[in-house]
Design a protein around this motif. Sequence first.
Motif, PDB file in Angstrom:
ATOM      1  N   ASN A  27       0.825  -1.211   0.000  1.00 20.18           N
ATOM      2  CA  ASN A  27       0.000   0.000   0.000  1.00 20.18           C
ATOM      3  C   ASN A  27       0.860   1.263   0.000  1.00 20.18           C
ATOM      4  N   VAL A  28       1.916   1.257   0.812  1.00 20.01           N
ATOM      5  CA  VAL A  28       2.795   2.435   0.857  1.00 20.01           C
ATOM      6  C   VAL A  28       3.482   2.641  -0.488  1.00 20.01           C
ATOM      7  N   ARG A  29       3.940   1.543  -1.075  1.00 17.66           N
ATOM      8  CA  ARG A  29       4.611   1.651  -2.370  1.00 17.66           C
ATOM      9  C   ARG A  29       3.652   2.137  -3.454  1.00 17.66           C
ATOM     10  N   SER A  30       2.426   1.609  -3.431  1.00 19.93           N
ATOM     11  CA  SER A  30       1.437   2.047  -4.417  1.00 19.93           C
ATOM     12  C   SER A  30       1.100   3.524  -4.244  1.00 19.93           C
ATOM     13  N   LYS A  31       1.010   3.970  -2.989  1.00 24.52           N
ATOM     14  CA  LYS A  31       0.706   5.379  -2.743  1.00 24.52           C
ATOM     15  C   LYS A  31       1.836   6.277  -3.228  1.00 24.52           C
ATOM     16  N   LYS A  32       3.075   5.868  -2.984  1.00 30.12           N
ATOM     17  CA  LYS A  32       4.208   6.682  -3.431  1.00 30.12           C
ATOM     18  C   LYS A  32       4.293   6.721  -4.955  1.00 30.12           C
ATOM     19  N   ILE A  33       4.051   5.575  -5.592  1.00 31.73           N
ATOM     20  CA  ILE A  33       4.096   5.547  -7.056  1.00 31.73           C
ATOM     21  C   ILE A  33       2.999   6.432  -7.638  1.00 31.73           C
ATOM     22  N   SER A  34       1.810   6.377  -7.036  1.00 29.58           N
ATOM     23  CA  SER A  34       0.716   7.229  -7.520  1.00 29.58           C
ATOM     24  C   SER A  34       1.044   8.704  -7.338  1.00 29.58           C
ATOM     25  N   GLY A  35       1.655   9.038  -6.187  1.00 25.37           N
ATOM     26  CA  GLY A  35       2.044  10.431  -5.970  1.00 25.37           C
ATOM     27  C   GLY A  35       3.092  10.904  -6.961  1.00 25.37           C
ATOM     28  N   CYS A  36       4.082  10.052  -7.237  1.00 26.28           N
ATOM     29  CA  CYS A  36       5.109  10.417  -8.219  1.00 26.28           C
ATOM     30  C   CYS A  36       4.520  10.534  -9.622  1.00 26.28           C
ATOM     31  N   ARG A  37       3.598   9.624  -9.964  1.00 26.18           N
ATOM     32  CA  ARG A  37       2.971   9.694 -11.280  1.00 26.18           C
ATOM     33  C   ARG A  37       2.171  10.989 -11.428  1.00 26.18           C
ATOM     34  N   LYS A  38       1.453  11.349 -10.371  1.00 25.61           N
ATOM     35  CA  LYS A  38       0.666  12.576 -10.422  1.00 25.61           C
ATOM     36  C   LYS A  38       1.564  13.803 -10.531  1.00 25.61           C
ATOM     37  N   ALA A  39       2.681  13.791  -9.770  1.00 24.48           N
ATOM     38  CA  ALA A  39       3.603  14.932  -9.828  1.00 24.48           C
ATOM     39  C   ALA A  39       4.239  15.059 -11.206  1.00 24.48           C
ATOM     40  N   LEU A  40       4.591  13.926 -11.823  1.00 23.51           N
ATOM     41  CA  LEU A  40       5.178  13.984 -13.161  1.00 23.51           C
ATOM     42  C   LEU A  40       4.164  14.476 -14.189  1.00 23.51           C
ATOM     43  N   GLN A  41       2.936  14.014 -14.063  1.00 24.09           N
ATOM     44  CA  GLN A  41       1.919  14.466 -15.009  1.00 24.09           C
ATOM     45  C   GLN A  41       1.624  15.952 -14.864  1.00 24.09           C
ATOM     46  N   GLU A  42       1.759  16.476 -13.656  1.00 23.96           N
ATOM     47  CA  GLU A  42       1.487  17.893 -13.447  1.00 23.96           C
ATOM     48  C   GLU A  42       2.660  18.783 -13.827  1.00 23.96           C
ATOM     49  N   ASN A  43       3.889  18.284 -13.674  1.00 20.48           N
ATOM     50  CA  ASN A  43       5.061  19.142 -13.838  1.00 20.48           C
ATOM     51  C   ASN A  43       5.915  18.809 -15.057  1.00 20.48           C
ATOM     52  N   LEU A  44       5.794  17.613 -15.610  1.00 19.58           N
ATOM     53  CA  LEU A  44       6.635  17.230 -16.740  1.00 19.58           C
ATOM     54  C   LEU A  44       5.898  17.556 -18.031  1.00 19.58           C
TER      55      LEU A  44
END
Length: 584
Positions: free
Chosen positions: A250-267
């Motif tokens: 669950n922690v890993r999935s949450k971190k991956i989702s957060g990183c994916r969201k940050a990349l989609q917003e900033n990249l």
Amino acid sequence: MSFNQTHSQNCLTVTAVVFNVIIRLVFSAANPQGLKFIHNTKSQERTRRRQQPIKLEPLPLLKVYQHHKQPEYIYQKNREHLLACGLLQPSPSAEKRKWSATSKVLTPTPPKQLRTALKPSACKSSASPPSYVFNETEDVIKANITDPLKIIKIICENKNLGFLYMTPAVPKSSIKYDTFNLKIVSYDCINKNDYYTISQKAVIHTCDGEVEFMQLDRWEQEYLYHKTFTKIPIFAIFCKLKSFTEWRKNVRSKKISGCRKALQENLFIVNCSLRPAVLNVQEMCYRISDMGLCRIEKGYTYTLEEFRSTQFKQLDEVASRLAEFRELAKEVVRSACRTALLESGFTPDDYFYAPEQVTMVTGLAASSLLVVPHFERELYGEAADKMTYTEQANKRSQCKRLTCFIRLADYLIVNTMHVLAVKSVTTLLNYLTDKLKRTPAVDVIQKWNTEEKPEVSEKKAASGTAGQDEEESFLPMFLTELILEIHALLFAPSLDDFQEGIADIVSQFQETMLSVPNLVPDQYFDAFTRPIINNKIEEKVCGEGPSLSTMFKDDKHLQAIIQQIKVPNSFTFRFFIFDNTLIN
């Protein structure tokens, strides 16, 4: 009687006693049958022990190790371990043998009589066995018994209870959840989808409408097997391991989702609106990087002024192509910014304050055309009313992000200009160095005075044969005049003029690259760098973008190449002169 007389009598008595003891010891030594001590005193034992030599064990650790490796010792230790774990029951015959051996060796001593009378509490048993007699089901529930063996004993000894309801003692999410971890409850507290019923003959498990019947003896045996299995380490820590695995997932999935969201917003490359613009600008930069600022024709001998005019003409053509490149990049970037701002729910300001017309820009290739579509003002309506604070913040944030995108395009363009300048200066230096390396030796030059030298045309047509290419490589690059006077020998152009002319060409390379301004300070992008929010123009805080002149100054590699070209070297200048014209 005085004190002196008493003291004298005591001294005489002690002297007489000592004298008698000495006489007895002397006679006992002479007569073995005489009076003597039958045992050794402690003082004698200590004296004899000190007089004996110390017994040294050469290898005490080896002796202990050998003792521990004996089969009898290993068998004894294993048996003690099994007895301590309860896996092995002591045999009655072994107990009898042990008791008989002990009785033969040791003689029981009579018990000592207690001086005081025993207390009444001492005569009672230390712990009485727990009572499992219950009259009502509520009493069993209050006892809070969760051990299956105790529950079986209660249901067997209390026939008046009939049957009992059981449910899991802890929820399934707990690490203590177990199939046999049950508690007795009333009918009102059971879970209709998962509960147990136990009686004196069987156990019934009802789960999701399915009923499982099992004999009480069989259920007890399975519990004992289950209890044995849970002592194995892998089964003992299974619940904790599973909980940790779920937590980690669950922690890993949450971190991956957060990183994916940050990349989609900033990249920018993952944004569907900005990705085509980034790829198009990169492709245009790649194509324009193949242009050359320096044009040198092989097999042709230049004068200094002719060489300068050729390079300046080439730079004018490059500047015009760079201007077209910048206009094309402007349209691509602004079109992407407009699309992104519209997708975020805001209308660009230039739709209301500067009506757009259809723009057609010719690209680097003659066949590539970019047509910017025309959006009608009626499609978006008039300017919106006063925005809320949340809408203002969202639009301001989106415009800042688009400003960063414009700055990214500036960095791509500036990097291309820098690479183009370095490549052109390096090409000029390599060509001059190659000509210097192909300079004939001094002996060959001295022979030219006696041999007939063929005429060298100012320009030779390039041929496909290897011999002609080799001959062209020995042709001079620059033409100079040697002026011989009575008191001086002069060159035209001189060494200073030659160095100044080459430095002027290199400087013009940089000026041509600097003629391409950045996109960020351009008013063409004010709708994104200075948006209008509630009829108020925001202040531009994005700066002027990257500085190409600073990059030229900080590039040590480029400065080293320029220095190699500018350094006045009379030796190099002398060997660049291959065709001389003497003027008296």
